[in-house]
Design an enzyme around this catalytic site. Structure first.
Site, PDB file in Angstrom:
ATOM      1  N   THR A  78       0.857  -1.197   0.000  1.00 44.93           N
ATOM      2  CA  THR A  78       0.000   0.000   0.000  1.00 44.93           C
ATOM      3  C   THR A  78       0.889   1.241   0.000  1.00 44.93           C
ATOM      4  OG1 THR A  78      -1.773  -1.140   1.161  1.00 44.93           O
ATOM      5  CG2 THR A  78      -1.752   1.262   1.326  1.00 44.93           C
ATOM      6  N   ASN A 155      -5.210  -9.517  -7.877  1.00 44.79           N
ATOM      7  CA  ASN A 155      -5.342 -10.233  -6.606  1.00 44.79           C
ATOM      8  C   ASN A 155      -6.706 -10.893  -6.416  1.00 44.79           C
ATOM      9  OD1 ASN A 155      -5.840  -7.300  -6.570  1.00 44.79           O
ATOM     10  ND2 ASN A 155      -6.657  -7.671  -4.544  1.00 44.79           N
ATOM     11  N   GLN A 185       1.156  -9.896  -6.296  1.00 41.81           N
ATOM     12  CA  GLN A 185       0.718 -11.301  -6.347  1.00 41.81           C
ATOM     13  C   GLN A 185       1.598 -12.155  -7.251  1.00 41.81           C
ATOM     14  OE1 GLN A 185      -1.461 -12.648  -4.370  1.00 41.81           O
ATOM     15  NE2 GLN A 185      -2.504 -10.839  -3.533  1.00 41.81           N
ATOM     16  N   SER A 205       5.056  -7.063  -1.653  1.00 40.73           N
ATOM     17  CA  SER A 205       4.615  -7.098  -0.255  1.00 40.73           C
ATOM     18  C   SER A 205       5.027  -8.416   0.382  1.00 40.73           C
ATOM     19  CB  SER A 205       3.091  -6.965  -0.223  1.00 40.73           C
ATOM     20  OG  SER A 205       2.624  -7.147   1.096  1.00 40.73           O
ATOM     21  N   HIS A 207       3.957 -10.162   3.072  1.00 45.97           N
ATOM     22  CA  HIS A 207       3.050 -11.169   3.641  1.00 45.97           C
ATOM     23  C   HIS A 207       2.312 -11.982   2.593  1.00 45.97           C
ATOM     24  CE1 HIS A 207      -0.987  -8.931   3.623  1.00 45.97           C
ATOM     25  NE2 HIS A 207      -0.153  -7.980   3.266  1.00 45.97           N
ATOM     26  N   THR A 243      12.939   4.897  10.844  1.00 50.59           N
ATOM     27  CA  THR A 243      13.864   3.789  11.116  1.00 50.59           C
ATOM     28  C   THR A 243      13.352   2.533  10.427  1.00 50.59           C
ATOM     29  OG1 THR A 243      14.424   4.794  13.217  1.00 50.59           O
ATOM     30  CG2 THR A 243      14.967   2.455  12.970  1.00 50.59           C
ATOM     31  N   CYS A 331      -8.607  -6.623   1.779  1.00 53.86           N
ATOM     32  CA  CYS A 331      -8.609  -5.248   2.293  1.00 53.86           C
ATOM     33  C   CYS A 331      -9.921  -4.542   2.006  1.00 53.86           C
ATOM     34  CB  CYS A 331      -7.434  -4.458   1.741  1.00 53.86           C
ATOM     35  SG  CYS A 331      -6.652  -5.209   0.373  1.00 53.86           S
TER      36      CYS A 331
HETATM   37  N1  PMP Z   1      -1.589  -4.749  -4.249  1.00 53.18           N
HETATM   38  C1  PMP Z   1      -2.126  -5.971  -4.339  1.00 53.18           C
HETATM   39  C2  PMP Z   1      -2.359  -6.566  -5.692  1.00 53.18           C
HETATM   40  C3  PMP Z   1      -2.475  -6.671  -3.191  1.00 53.18           C
HETATM   41  O1  PMP Z   1      -3.022  -7.897  -3.294  1.00 53.18           O
HETATM   42  C4  PMP Z   1      -2.240  -6.083  -1.924  1.00 53.18           C
HETATM   43  C5  PMP Z   1      -2.612  -6.809  -0.652  1.00 53.18           C
HETATM   44  N2  PMP Z   1      -4.000  -7.072  -0.568  1.00 53.18           N
HETATM   45  C6  PMP Z   1      -1.672  -4.796  -1.872  1.00 53.18           C
HETATM   46  C7  PMP Z   1      -1.366  -4.161  -3.059  1.00 53.18           C
HETATM   47  C8  PMP Z   1      -1.412  -4.110  -0.561  1.00 53.18           C
HETATM   48  O2  PMP Z   1      -0.363  -4.743   0.125  1.00 53.18           O
HETATM   49  P1  PMP Z   1      -0.120  -4.526   1.682  1.00 53.18           P
HETATM   50  O3  PMP Z   1      -1.060  -5.409   2.401  1.00 53.18           O
HETATM   51  O4  PMP Z   1       1.327  -4.924   1.882  1.00 53.18           O
HETATM   52  O5  PMP Z   1      -0.312  -3.078   1.972  1.00 53.18           O
END
Ligand code: PMP
Length: 390
Positions: A78, A155, A185, A205, A207, A243, A331
């Site tokens: 994000t 996604n 993705q 990203s 996670h 940081t 999200c």
């Molecule tokens: N872009 C895509 C295509 C995503 O799938 C996601 C996560 N849902 C994000 C951006 C945002 O990533 P983050 O959760 O690290 O802010």
């Protein structure tokens, strides 16, 4: 997390596109850095130098995997998407921006804010599978375009954009455009090289590939071109103050290392599991509708509608069986109004309302696919009522 729920049902997690569980090797790396390398990378003493070395090793590794000349660590994708968009146009003379209608909300909402500053945003339409319509792109391109955002891999549906066709066309018709690709993705699944694709920036990203939440990066093809969004202590060579999240950065590099170790075999393995899941659902789940590509998309994302049953209701019934899936982007899961991605693909509202996203990952086993295929059809039959197969 319990491996079994109260009823003793096996745990089945098919929501990797929302987040993937931490890889064991990443956990080890993160904990080691927390324990041993807790210095501030900006400190001038030797503890700082050690921390800085860990940070720069992680950065160098990620740069190599992306063909980038610079990697800026961020709190996630994000922030990386915000940095690409705002860093390019915020506070500048009003200009034109192009982005896919199916972009992630971190791009779309940021562009809405940029419109309030006077920038003109055009959302590019996609076809039924979510692929950018090339004629519409061609018509929209021009010298006044200063930013082109391309969600490289969707996604919600797994649609992959044909960047090798799109980028050369954009370079020819919009020579002043900064080309940004959200590769969240796709990262760690297939090769993506900023330099050979001629893309200016890409967001990733942690996670989504087994690193912790709260770490990500923006990779740049050239060293310059963006103004910072966060100002302060001048970390990240002035590109992103604050940081650094050192355990996160080291964890992201370790997760990428593990993902790329067997990316090709893993792609094929997941593609086969996805294919089995889709054909099993089409055989056994009554009426279904595939949203997105049948073949040629990401191997780990499958979006299917089950007409007659709201996706969220289905999700919670599956959860009672210890099966975890998504209805779309995690999200926006709590946001009203349905998926903008499915709407842009021309999906009828009744189909969009009954969509589920199954997303696979490094922990997914054939037994989990069998489990979905075992529990979902009877739930559907129950919810659809007698006499209705679909
Ligand atoms: N872009 C895509 C295509 C995503 O799938 C996601 C996560 N849902 C994000 C951006 C945002 O990533 P983050 O959760 O690290 O802010």
């Amino acid at each position: 997390m319990d491996e079994e729920n109260r009823a003793g049902a096996p745990f089945c997690y098919l929501d990797h596109a929302a987040t993937s569980p931490l890889r064991p090797e990443v956990e080890e790396t993160v904990l080691r850095v927390f324990r041993e390398e807790w210095g501030n990378p900006s400190s001038l003493h030797s503890l700082g130098a050690r921390a800085r070395r860990v940070l720069e090793e992680a950065r160098a590794f990620l740069q190599g995997t992306l063909g980038a000349s610079r990697v800026i660590f961020t709190s996630g994708a994000t922030e990386a998407n915000n940095l690409a968009v705002r860093g390019r146009i915020q506070g500048k003379r009003p200009c034109r921006v192009l982005a896919l209608a199916t972009e992630h909300s971190s791009v779309l909402e940021t562009l809405k804010a940029m419109e309030k500053e006077g920038h003109r945003v055009t959302l590019l339409p996609v076809d039924r599978e979510g692929v950018l319509r090339m004629e519409e792109l061609e018509n929209a391109l021009g010298p006044s375009v200063r930013l082109l955002c391309l969600l490289g891999a969707n996604n919600e549906t797994g649609t992959i954009q044909p960047l090798e066709k799109v980028v050369p066309l954009a370079r020819e018709k919009a020579p002043n455009a900064w080309i940004h690709v959200d590769w969240v993705q796709g990262y760690g699944r297939s090769r993506f090289d900023l330099d050979s694709l001629d893309v200016d920036s890409a967001s990733i990203s942690g996670h989504k590939l087994g690193a912790p939440q709260g770490i990500g990066a923006l990779a740049l093809r050239k060293r310059d071109g963006l103004q910072p969004c966060l100002t302060g202590g001048g970390q990240e060579e002035g590109a992103r103050a604050g940081t650094e999240n050192l355990p996160g950065a080291a964890g992201l590099a370790k997760a990428a290392e593990k993902a790329f170790e067997n990316a090709r075999e893993e792609w094929e393995r997941l593609e086969a599991l996805r294919r089995d899941l889709l054909s099993g659902l089409e055989d056994r789940a009554g009426e279904t509708r595939l949203n997105g590509p049948r073949e040629g998309g990401l191997p780990h994302i499958l979006n299917v509608s089950f007409p007659g049953v709201p996706g969220e209701v289905l999700l919670h019934h599956l959860e009672k069986e210890n099966v975890y899936v998504g209805t779309g982007a995690a999200c926006s899961g709590k946001r009203k109004g349905g998926s903008h991605v499915l709407a842009a693909m021309g999906t009828p509202p009744w189909a969009a309302a009954s969509a589920l996203r199954f997303s696979l990952g490094y922990t997914t086993t054939p037994a989990e696919i069998d489990r979905i295929l075992e529990v979902l059809p009877p739930i559907l039959e129950r919810l659809r009522g007698p006499g209705r197969k679909g």
